[in-house]
Design an enzyme around this catalytic site. Structure first.
Site, PDB file in Angstrom:
ATOM      1  N   SER A 188      -0.581   4.494   1.721  1.00 28.30           N
ATOM      2  CA  SER A 188      -0.385   4.581   3.169  1.00 28.30           C
ATOM      3  C   SER A 188       1.074   4.846   3.529  1.00 28.30           C
ATOM      4  CB  SER A 188      -0.848   3.289   3.850  1.00 28.30           C
ATOM      5  OG  SER A 188      -2.245   3.190   3.792  1.00 28.30           O
ATOM      6  N   ASP A 214       0.828  -1.206   0.000  1.00 30.30           N
ATOM      7  CA  ASP A 214       0.000   0.000   0.000  1.00 30.30           C
ATOM      8  C   ASP A 214       0.868   1.263   0.000  1.00 30.30           C
ATOM      9  OD1 ASP A 214      -1.806   2.028   0.453  1.00 30.30           O
ATOM     10  OD2 ASP A 214      -2.789   1.073   2.155  1.00 30.30           O
TER      11      ASP A 214
HETATM   12  P1  NAD Z   1      -7.770  10.268   2.126  1.00 25.49           P
HETATM   13  O1  NAD Z   1      -6.362  10.624   1.822  1.00 25.49           O
HETATM   14  O2  NAD Z   1      -8.682   9.875   1.022  1.00 25.49           O
HETATM   15  O3  NAD Z   1      -8.463  11.530   2.871  1.00 25.49           O
HETATM   16  C1  NAD Z   1      -7.885  12.103   4.026  1.00 25.49           C
HETATM   17  C2  NAD Z   1      -8.958  12.373   5.060  1.00 25.49           C
HETATM   18  O4  NAD Z   1      -9.743  13.501   4.679  1.00 25.49           O
HETATM   19  C3  NAD Z   1      -9.960  11.233   5.267  1.00 25.49           C
HETATM   20  O5  NAD Z   1      -9.913  10.821   6.615  1.00 25.49           O
HETATM   21  C4  NAD Z   1     -11.302  11.853   4.905  1.00 25.49           C
HETATM   22  O6  NAD Z   1     -12.365  11.343   5.684  1.00 25.49           O
HETATM   23  C5  NAD Z   1     -11.043  13.320   5.202  1.00 25.49           C
HETATM   24  N1  NAD Z   1     -12.008  14.260   4.613  1.00 25.49           N
HETATM   25  C6  NAD Z   1     -12.616  14.242   3.411  1.00 25.49           C
HETATM   26  N2  NAD Z   1     -13.459  15.288   3.269  1.00 25.49           N
HETATM   27  C7  NAD Z   1     -13.396  15.997   4.437  1.00 25.49           C
HETATM   28  C8  NAD Z   1     -14.029  17.187   4.914  1.00 25.49           C
HETATM   29  N3  NAD Z   1     -14.933  17.862   4.178  1.00 25.49           N
HETATM   30  N4  NAD Z   1     -13.703  17.620   6.152  1.00 25.49           N
HETATM   31  C9  NAD Z   1     -12.823  16.955   6.915  1.00 25.49           C
HETATM   32  N5  NAD Z   1     -12.190  15.827   6.520  1.00 25.49           N
HETATM   33  C10 NAD Z   1     -12.467  15.348   5.293  1.00 25.49           C
HETATM   34  O7  NAD Z   1      -7.813   9.179   3.270  1.00 25.49           O
HETATM   35  P2  NAD Z   1      -6.797   7.981   3.552  1.00 25.49           P
HETATM   36  O8  NAD Z   1      -5.694   8.450   4.385  1.00 25.49           O
HETATM   37  O9  NAD Z   1      -6.485   7.326   2.278  1.00 25.49           O
HETATM   38  O10 NAD Z   1      -7.699   7.043   4.435  1.00 25.49           O
HETATM   39  C11 NAD Z   1      -9.009   6.693   3.993  1.00 25.49           C
HETATM   40  C12 NAD Z   1      -9.505   5.450   4.691  1.00 25.49           C
HETATM   41  O11 NAD Z   1      -8.782   4.324   4.245  1.00 25.49           O
HETATM   42  C13 NAD Z   1      -9.400   5.449   6.180  1.00 25.49           C
HETATM   43  O12 NAD Z   1     -10.577   4.862   6.677  1.00 25.49           O
HETATM   44  C14 NAD Z   1      -8.245   4.581   6.469  1.00 25.49           C
HETATM   45  O13 NAD Z   1      -8.280   4.008   7.743  1.00 25.49           O
HETATM   46  C15 NAD Z   1      -8.434   3.563   5.384  1.00 25.49           C
HETATM   47  N6  NAD Z   1      -7.230   2.792   5.104  1.00 25.49           N
HETATM   48  C16 NAD Z   1      -7.324   1.429   5.000  1.00 25.49           C
HETATM   49  C17 NAD Z   1      -6.208   0.677   4.729  1.00 25.49           C
HETATM   50  C18 NAD Z   1      -6.280  -0.811   4.622  1.00 25.49           C
HETATM   51  O14 NAD Z   1      -7.233  -1.389   5.035  1.00 25.49           O
HETATM   52  N7  NAD Z   1      -5.278  -1.441   4.050  1.00 25.49           N
HETATM   53  C19 NAD Z   1      -4.997   1.292   4.548  1.00 25.49           C
HETATM   54  C20 NAD Z   1      -4.935   2.670   4.630  1.00 25.49           C
HETATM   55  C21 NAD Z   1      -6.054   3.419   4.903  1.00 25.49           C
END
Ligand code: NAD
Length: 377
Positions: free
Chosen positions: A133, A130
């Protein structure tokens, strides 16, 4: 299997796709590894270290790519690199495939089988691959370091004989992978941290890191997370309520770090010009979403802007590239795990029905094959 790695040529790209550690792992899979001279320099890896790990280092890009079965890169290959590929070569990189259509089309034209690492699904089996991440985590860390550097005061509370220095107040907007690491880093430096997100699941995560959660927690908030774990675009009503809450909070903050993204859309504007104008002189904003259009009105890509009221807005793209040695080390491990899916018994064995490969493949057999990109090419 002949694996080739060329120097990154995109503007400002300091990372690299292999490290001496991963060269050894790739060789253990049964591959040979050829690296272009200078590939690791931005990550403090001299050519000699690649040689010591078992790679062949060549100075000429075309010579490196000549006959390669798999080409590993951080960013998409240049047109020149693509023209040097042998037909059917596998290319693996963060292709930025939704935006960089020219590179995707060139790869299809060269009959390459190209995989976009940003499309690797976030399933348990693929966690080790990933790149979103691994890189976002470092970006979140680096954002706090950039903020601390641009801020004319300290982060921790310090009690000295000459009086007390107040702790910095840091507000993190968007608490995905980058935001969580930003909270943890700002806390380690001694700041008083608050954070906000539209996904309810983040509340507990924020609090478990010792920060205070702040959000408009209405009915829409309760349903703001998609099945895939991402944020939904919020309604105009919600955004107005969110902006009011932000307005009363940011006037008291010293540092704001914004990380909010919505997959496939422009980043939401979380800090308007009026919010920025209400902030104290000397306060600092870091807009991590600047490449996706920005969360902050007035942020500029790859620029540091100082507003009329003395607020500094930092718009660096590629924050992982500002912590290149670690970013390369993690990225190279992500790539090596991915390559592990392509090599069986020392030979290239592409199973495009594999869930991970199927999600990540962008071009194959001379065509653009990714569902999300079809029709746009
Ligand atoms: P992202 O980079 O897409 O977005 C960053 C953050 O911005 C997110 O938390 C999102 O909810 C927030 N956001 C969007 N619109 C917003 C608003 N209007 N106001 C405030 N915040 C807002 O997110 P990410 O870092 O890629 O993570 C997304 C999800 O993926 C999370 O639930 C994370 O835990 C999950 N994840 C899962 C795995 C896995 O299972 N392998 C790995 C990494 C992340």
């Amino acid at each position: 299997v002949a694996i080739a790695v060329t120097r990154e040529r995109r503007e400002g790209e300091t990372r690299c796709a292999v490290t001496p550690e991963t060269v050894k792992k790739l060789i253990a899979l049964g591959a040979t590894v050829t690296v272009e001279a200078g590939t690791g320099l931005g990550s403090s890896i001299p050519d000699a270290d690649y040689v010591a790990a078992g790679a062949v280092v060549k100075p000429d890009t075309r010579a490196v790519l000549d006959g390669a079965d798999i080409v590993l890169k951080v960013r998409g290959p240049t047109a020149q690199e693509t023209s040097a590929l042998k037909p059917g070569a596998v290319v693996i990189a963060m292709l930025d495939a939704y935006r960089d259509k020219a590179t995707v089309d060139a790869l299809a034209g060269a009959n390459a089988t190209a995989f976009a690492m940003e499309f690797v699904p976030r399933i348990t089996r693929a966690q080790v691959m990933d790149v979103l991440s691994s890189q976002a985590n470092l970006a979140g860390y680096r954002a706090v370091i950039e903020a601390a550097y641009a801020y004319g005061k300290g982060f921790p509370m310090m009690m000295t004989a000459a009086g007390t220095v107040a702790a910095a107040k840091v507000f993190i907007m968007g608490v995905g992978v980058a935001g969580l690491q930003a909270i943890a880093t700002a806390r380690r430096l001694g700041a008083v941290v608050t954070a906000t997100d539209v996904r309810p699941a983040t509340k507990e995560q924020v609090e478990s890191l010792g920060a205070k959660f702040l959000a408009v927690e209405d009915e829409e908030f309760k349903n703001a997370q998609t099945a895939g774990g991402y944020a939904k675009p919020m309604s105009a009503e919600y955004q107005a309520k969110q902006a009011d809450l932000t307005a009363s909070h940011v006037v008291k903050q010293d540092i704001v770090i914004t990380t909010a993204l919505i997959p496939g859309r422009a980043a939401p504007v979380l800090l308007t010009a009026a919010h920025v104008a209400s902030m104290k002189p000397g306060s600092v904003i870091i807009d991590l979403a600047v490449e996706a259009g920005g969360n902050v009105e007035g942020s500029k890509l790859n620029e540091v802007v100082t507003t009329a009221n003395g607020v500094t807005i930092v718009g660096w793209s590629n924050l992982p590239g500002r912590i290149a040695a670690d970013a390369s080390a993690l990225y190279a491990r992500n790539l090596t795990a991915f390559v592990g899916l392509l090599i069986k018994d020392g030979g290239l064995a592409l199973d495009l029905e594999d869930e991970i490969l199927k999600a990540a493949v962008v071009t194959d057999g001379g065509a653009v094959v990714h569902e999300g990109l079809k029709g746009t090419h």
